[in-house]
Design a protein around this motif. Sequence first.
Motif, PDB file in Angstrom:
ATOM      1  N   PHE A 117      17.596  33.273   1.913  1.00 16.93           N
ATOM      2  CA  PHE A 117      18.742  33.216   0.929  1.00 16.93           C
ATOM      3  C   PHE A 117      19.954  32.765   0.968  1.00 16.93           C
ATOM      4  O   PHE A 117      20.901  33.340   0.374  1.00 16.93           O
ATOM      5  N   THR A 118      20.227  32.118   2.261  1.00 16.38           N
ATOM      6  CA  THR A 118      21.558  31.843   2.698  1.00 16.38           C
ATOM      7  C   THR A 118      21.768  30.335   2.512  1.00 16.38           C
ATOM      8  O   THR A 118      20.680  29.594   3.089  1.00 16.38           O
ATOM      9  N   ILE A 119      22.789  29.832   2.227  1.00 17.07           N
ATOM     10  CA  ILE A 119      23.289  28.435   2.089  1.00 17.07           C
ATOM     11  C   ILE A 119      24.384  28.424   2.928  1.00 17.07           C
ATOM     12  O   ILE A 119      25.577  28.855   2.478  1.00 17.07           O
ATOM     13  N   GLU A 120      24.688  27.496   3.771  1.00 17.23           N
ATOM     14  CA  GLU A 120      25.968  27.393   4.494  1.00 17.23           C
ATOM     15  C   GLU A 120      26.356  26.134   4.542  1.00 17.23           C
ATOM     16  O   GLU A 120      25.666  25.060   4.122  1.00 17.23           O
ATOM     17  N   LYS A 121      27.529  25.777   4.767  1.00 18.77           N
ATOM     18  CA  LYS A 121      28.154  24.457   4.846  1.00 18.77           C
ATOM     19  C   LYS A 121      27.329  23.388   5.403  1.00 18.77           C
ATOM     20  O   LYS A 121      27.183  22.451   5.129  1.00 18.77           O
ATOM     21  N   LYS A 122      27.124  23.831   6.876  1.00 24.95           N
ATOM     22  CA  LYS A 122      26.008  22.913   7.654  1.00 24.95           C
ATOM     23  C   LYS A 122      24.968  22.703   6.857  1.00 24.95           C
ATOM     24  O   LYS A 122      24.444  21.357   7.108  1.00 24.95           O
ATOM     25  N   VAL A 126      24.243  18.661   6.441  1.00 20.90           N
ATOM     26  CA  VAL A 126      22.982  17.790   7.002  1.00 20.90           C
ATOM     27  C   VAL A 126      22.199  17.197   5.690  1.00 20.90           C
ATOM     28  O   VAL A 126      21.721  16.082   6.071  1.00 20.90           O
ATOM     29  N   PHE A 127      22.029  17.746   4.683  1.00 17.90           N
ATOM     30  CA  PHE A 127      21.599  16.994   3.541  1.00 17.90           C
ATOM     31  C   PHE A 127      22.207  15.881   3.135  1.00 17.90           C
ATOM     32  O   PHE A 127      21.536  14.936   3.033  1.00 17.90           O
ATOM     33  N   PHE A 128      23.488  15.840   3.089  1.00 16.80           N
ATOM     34  CA  PHE A 128      24.489  14.708   2.787  1.00 16.80           C
ATOM     35  C   PHE A 128      24.295  13.585   3.890  1.00 16.80           C
ATOM     36  O   PHE A 128      24.210  12.510   3.683  1.00 16.80           O
ATOM     37  N   SER A 142      33.335   7.702  -0.082  1.00 21.65           N
ATOM     38  CA  SER A 142      34.574   8.308   0.986  1.00 21.65           C
ATOM     39  C   SER A 142      34.128   9.851   1.372  1.00 21.65           C
ATOM     40  O   SER A 142      33.396  10.417   0.609  1.00 21.65           O
ATOM     41  N   ASP A 143      34.681  10.242   2.214  1.00 25.43           N
ATOM     42  CA  ASP A 143      34.510  11.453   2.611  1.00 25.43           C
ATOM     43  C   ASP A 143      35.147  12.568   1.622  1.00 25.43           C
ATOM     44  O   ASP A 143      34.508  13.564   1.379  1.00 25.43           O
ATOM     45  N   ILE A 144      36.101  12.163   0.993  1.00 26.66           N
ATOM     46  CA  ILE A 144      36.836  12.993   0.104  1.00 26.66           C
ATOM     47  C   ILE A 144      35.816  13.199  -1.279  1.00 26.66           C
ATOM     48  O   ILE A 144      35.524  14.179  -1.763  1.00 26.66           O
ATOM     49  N   ASN A 145      35.348  11.970  -1.655  1.00 24.26           N
ATOM     50  CA  ASN A 145      34.262  12.093  -2.760  1.00 24.26           C
ATOM     51  C   ASN A 145      32.975  13.047  -2.152  1.00 24.26           C
ATOM     52  O   ASN A 145      32.378  13.646  -3.085  1.00 24.26           O
ATOM     53  N   ALA A 146      32.494  12.865  -1.139  1.00 24.61           N
ATOM     54  CA  ALA A 146      31.520  13.557  -0.569  1.00 24.61           C
ATOM     55  C   ALA A 146      31.491  15.176  -0.651  1.00 24.61           C
ATOM     56  O   ALA A 146      30.879  15.666  -1.093  1.00 24.61           O
ATOM     57  N   GLU A 147      32.779  15.391  -0.159  1.00 21.63           N
ATOM     58  CA  GLU A 147      33.515  16.915  -0.091  1.00 21.63           C
ATOM     59  C   GLU A 147      33.427  17.258  -1.503  1.00 21.63           C
ATOM     60  O   GLU A 147      32.964  18.515  -1.643  1.00 21.63           O
ATOM     61  N   LYS A 148      34.198  16.659  -2.543  1.00 20.52           N
ATOM     62  CA  LYS A 148      34.053  16.994  -3.708  1.00 20.52           C
ATOM     63  C   LYS A 148      32.820  17.390  -4.441  1.00 20.52           C
ATOM     64  O   LYS A 148      32.527  18.155  -5.043  1.00 20.52           O
ATOM     65  N   LEU A 149      31.974  16.489  -4.056  1.00 15.67           N
ATOM     66  CA  LEU A 149      30.435  16.507  -4.662  1.00 15.67           C
ATOM     67  C   LEU A 149      29.820  17.468  -4.087  1.00 15.67           C
ATOM     68  O   LEU A 149      29.108  18.497  -4.701  1.00 15.67           O
ATOM     69  N   LYS A 150      29.798  18.130  -2.677  1.00 18.00           N
ATOM     70  CA  LYS A 150      29.336  19.272  -2.157  1.00 18.00           C
ATOM     71  C   LYS A 150      29.870  20.536  -2.888  1.00 18.00           C
ATOM     72  O   LYS A 150      29.182  21.304  -3.399  1.00 18.00           O
ATOM     73  N   ARG A 151      31.323  20.447  -3.356  1.00 15.03           N
ATOM     74  CA  ARG A 151      31.722  21.459  -4.116  1.00 15.03           C
ATOM     75  C   ARG A 151      31.233  21.636  -5.440  1.00 15.03           C
ATOM     76  O   ARG A 151      30.926  22.727  -5.998  1.00 15.03           O
ATOM     77  N   ARG A 166      31.040  32.659  -6.285  1.00 16.06           N
ATOM     78  CA  ARG A 166      31.712  31.485  -6.146  1.00 16.06           C
ATOM     79  C   ARG A 166      32.019  31.098  -4.810  1.00 16.06           C
ATOM     80  O   ARG A 166      31.600  29.867  -4.360  1.00 16.06           O
ATOM     81  N   ARG A 167      32.595  31.745  -3.966  1.00 12.57           N
ATOM     82  CA  ARG A 167      32.805  31.404  -2.583  1.00 12.57           C
ATOM     83  C   ARG A 167      31.823  32.033  -1.703  1.00 12.57           C
ATOM     84  O   ARG A 167      31.985  31.880  -0.535  1.00 12.57           O
ATOM     85  N   GLY A 168      30.657  32.824  -2.208  1.00 12.00           N
ATOM     86  CA  GLY A 168      29.763  33.230  -1.229  1.00 12.00           C
ATOM     87  C   GLY A 168      28.728  32.198  -0.721  1.00 12.00           C
ATOM     88  O   GLY A 168      28.709  30.930  -0.957  1.00 12.00           O
ATOM     89  N   ASN A 169      27.776  32.839  -0.036  1.00 13.27           N
ATOM     90  CA  ASN A 169      26.598  31.783   0.531  1.00 13.27           C
ATOM     91  C   ASN A 169      25.190  32.318   0.083  1.00 13.27           C
ATOM     92  O   ASN A 169      24.192  32.074   0.920  1.00 13.27           O
ATOM     93  N   GLU A 170      25.209  33.498  -0.503  1.00 13.71           N
ATOM     94  CA  GLU A 170      23.760  33.981  -0.946  1.00 13.71           C
ATOM     95  C   GLU A 170      23.187  33.469  -2.145  1.00 13.71           C
ATOM     96  O   GLU A 170      23.952  33.606  -3.349  1.00 13.71           O
ATOM     97  N   LEU A 171      22.040  33.066  -2.062  1.00  8.72           N
ATOM     98  CA  LEU A 171      21.410  32.246  -3.012  1.00  8.72           C
ATOM     99  C   LEU A 171      20.693  33.551  -3.775  1.00  8.72           C
ATOM    100  O   LEU A 171      20.188  34.621  -3.364  1.00  8.72           O
TER     101      LEU A 171
END
Length: 198
Positions: A117-122, A126-128, A142-151, A166-171
């Motif tokens: 139940f944890t989703i992390e930045k990594k 890895v997915f992208f 662009s890296d900026i576009n990809a970062e925005k999309l991750k958010r 919102r800022r957590g990583n618990e699913l």
Amino acid sequence: MVKDLEYSSSLNGASFLLFELKQVVKLKQLGLSNQEIRRKVIEENIFQFANKGRINRALPSIMKRVDVIDDTLAQLMTKGSLEMTKVINLYSIMKTDLLFFEFMRELISEKLQNNDFTIEKKDLNVFFASKSEQSEKIASWSDINAEKLKRAFMQVLFESGMLRNRRGNELNRLMIDEQIKHHLTFIGDTKYLRAMGE
């Protein structure tokens, strides 16, 4: 009805938009055509956006989503609970956004099945990265576009109820109403239920 989807970064300009989708579903139920809906949304500022440009960015995605919501789901969306509307909106996003659907199916569903139940930045990175290797289109972003999309992806998880904070990583595992499960199974869309962790 849905054409073969291509990868797109449109979720950047049109994240969850639950209130807005619900307004358009109601207009559709009144029998308005897509053209009439577009005109009404813009002229009457139905979405209550301060910025007209934001309407133009969000509207194409909302119109695509509304086109994959059939009469049964539209009824559930306008008459059902907030949880039901969130699930139907999540379904419509997956059904109209190939990359987000693959993210749900390959990453989120997989984690839930493994009781992780944890989703992390990594995980997102890895997915992208793996999608960039599979698709020249994604690799060209662009890296900026990809970062925005991750958010944007994380925002959709949060607003749908799949991310606790919102800022957590618990699913969270979604509680999907039996009527929705039954209907999506009936119309042959069980892959979307599975992607939501069912």
